[in-house]
Motif scaffolding. Structure first.
Motif, PDB file in Angstrom:
ATOM      1  N   ILE A  11       3.084  71.748 -19.274  1.00 45.91           N
ATOM      2  CA  ILE A  11       2.278  70.898 -20.168  1.00 45.91           C
ATOM      3  C   ILE A  11       3.113  69.778 -20.781  1.00 45.91           C
ATOM      4  O   ILE A  11       4.281  69.945 -21.128  1.00 45.91           O
ATOM      5  N   THR A  13       2.571  66.615 -23.701  1.00 44.06           N
ATOM      6  CA  THR A  13       1.737  65.992 -24.711  1.00 44.06           C
ATOM      7  C   THR A  13       2.457  64.738 -25.163  1.00 44.06           C
ATOM      8  O   THR A  13       3.499  64.816 -25.834  1.00 44.06           O
ATOM      9  N   THR A  54      -1.479  72.009 -28.476  1.00 43.33           N
ATOM     10  CA  THR A  54      -1.987  71.598 -27.164  1.00 43.33           C
ATOM     11  C   THR A  54      -2.717  72.772 -26.512  1.00 43.33           C
ATOM     12  O   THR A  54      -3.797  72.612 -25.954  1.00 43.33           O
ATOM     13  N   ARG A  57      -5.954  73.017 -28.062  1.00 43.62           N
ATOM     14  CA  ARG A  57      -6.687  71.746 -27.997  1.00 43.62           C
ATOM     15  C   ARG A  57      -6.942  71.187 -29.395  1.00 43.62           C
ATOM     16  O   ARG A  57      -8.029  70.707 -29.707  1.00 43.62           O
ATOM     17  N   VAL A  59      -4.805  68.779 -30.760  1.00 42.27           N
ATOM     18  CA  VAL A  59      -3.924  67.614 -30.928  1.00 42.27           C
ATOM     19  C   VAL A  59      -4.761  66.381 -31.278  1.00 42.27           C
ATOM     20  O   VAL A  59      -5.969  66.362 -31.050  1.00 42.27           O
ATOM     21  N   ILE A  65      -2.657  64.485 -22.631  1.00 39.04           N
ATOM     22  CA  ILE A  65      -2.244  65.838 -22.227  1.00 39.04           C
ATOM     23  C   ILE A  65      -2.227  65.956 -20.711  1.00 39.04           C
ATOM     24  O   ILE A  65      -3.142  65.489 -20.041  1.00 39.04           O
ATOM     25  N   THR A  82      -7.119  73.358 -20.582  1.00 39.66           N
ATOM     26  CA  THR A  82      -6.881  71.907 -20.612  1.00 39.66           C
ATOM     27  C   THR A  82      -8.065  71.116 -20.060  1.00 39.66           C
ATOM     28  O   THR A  82      -8.170  69.921 -20.291  1.00 39.66           O
TER      29      THR A  82
END
Ligand code: ADP
Ligand code: MG
Length: 347
Positions: A11, A13, A54, A57, A59, A65, A82
């Motif tokens: 991941i 971000t 992240t 979810r 953010v 992302i 995601t």
């Protein structure tokens, strides 16, 4: 039923800011199994909160992302978090119902306008039972289990009427109210004094044994890591630089950053009155990062011409032990065929 609960795969971000792109999380991977306790440790600003936000979810909407977060429910197919609408019903069911979060400052989780009882029972009524009386009973039982005196009376109190430690207990009760499979705790004891911190840590350990949930524990404090978790990921500048079990972390640390973190812990019984080691420099803000290893400017073991040119991949160099540092020949070898995902998948 697989014993895999969460798989986080590469991941990233990134926050596009006026000054440039801030790479808060820059390619991290790990897995959490059912009942496992994992720690994410690193200095303030290294991207721990952004990583777990992240996953949840949570953010800011301008964040970009990348990567996959797969959640494996007890029954049913894995859910790719995601890909979900961050405001949609599926993620809302997961948040609180399957994965619960507790934070450093409970006042940001509780509304000051409603009683503790209202807020805990509301969560229970959304995820568990619509029956008001039963929800109250569950709430009282939980408050009792987290060590609140007079739980029935507490239900009618407002968050500001509780002490910091009691608020933290109430937040844990709320987090556990839906029997989550995973509890994410982001520095939950950082704002508490040491005695209360010790009580809250003990409470979480007891509840983990009792409920059997997995815990992802985020902290900058290695002392907390030693008490709370089985496996540890050390983060620096948005990346995982070392990944191993807790014993190896303290007795066989590999990354110069981890070693420096361990040396900066005060030791009881240490007769020397010398100053504590501190890591020179501060965590830079990850905007327009130069190439090479993020720790290079602060590293005593840095290899000129290598570490300032190439970012070392995370490579498994012993059983259950991965490190991202060119001091280890295996990492130099792997850099040739490096992928951003590194070796964390081995866990
Ligand atoms: N909303 C935001 N806007 C801009 N930068 C942010 C924001 N939130 C966090 N950051 C930056 O992202 C990086 C990682 O932050 P964070 O995940 O909060 O670190 P940690 O939890 O490890 O202390 C830091 O450089 C921080 O300044
Ligand atoms: Mg944080």
């Amino acid at each position: 039923m697989t014993d895999l609960l969460l798989r986080v795969k590469n991941i990233k971000t990134h926050l596009p800011l006026e000054e440039g792109v801030l790479k808060a999380v820059d390619g991290i991977s790990f897995t959490i199994r059912r009942g496992e306790t994992m720690g994410l440790v690193g200095e303030s600003g290294c991207g721990k909160s952004m990583a777990v936000n992240t996953i949840m979810r949570l953010v800011p909407s301008f964040a970009q992302i990348e990567g996959d977060v797969a959640y494996y429910p007890a029954d049913g197919d894995p859910i790719n978090i995601t890909e979900l609408d961050p405001y949609g019903p599926v993620i809302r069911d997961i948040r609180g119902g399957e994965i619960a979060m507790i934070f450093q400052e409970p006042m940001t989780s509780f509304s000051p306008l409603h009683t503790i009882g209202n807020q805990i029972t509301e969560a229970i009524r959304i995820h568990r039972t619509e029956d008001k009386k039963e929800a109250s009973k569950i709430a009282i039982d939980l408050l009792q289990r987290v060590g609140m005196s007079n739980p029935t009376q507490r239900l009618n109190e407002y968050p500001h009427q509780l002490s910091g430690g009691m608020r933290q207990r109430a937040m844990i009760a709320m987090a556990l109210s839906c029997e989550p499979s995973l509890l994410i705790a982001d520095e939950p004891t950082t704002a508490l004094d040491v005695t209360v911190q010790a009580q809250v840590l003990q409470l979480m350990r007891d509840l983990q044994t009792e409920f059997g949930m997995s815990i992802l524990y985020i902290t900058h404090d290695l002392g907390v890591i030693a008490r709370m978790v089985q496996v540890v990921a050390v983060m620096y500048l948005g990346k995982i630089v070392e990944f191993t079990d807790v014993d190896s972390l303290f007795y066989n640390a590999k990354h110069p950053y981890t070693t420096a973190l361990i040396q900066s812990i005060p030791k009881i019984g240490n007769k020397s009155r010398g100053r504590l080691e501190s890591i020179p420099g501060a965590v830079p803000v990850p905007i327009n990062r130069p190439p090479g290893c993020g720790f290079y400017p602060r590293c005593a073991a840095a290899i000129e011409g290598l570490c300032n040119r190439i970012d070392p991949p995370l490579v498994q160099i012993e059983e259950d032990h991965a490190v991202a540092c060119f001091v280890y020949p295996e990492v130099v070898d792997a850099a040739g065929e490096s992928t951003a995902e590194g070796a964390a998948h081995a866990f």
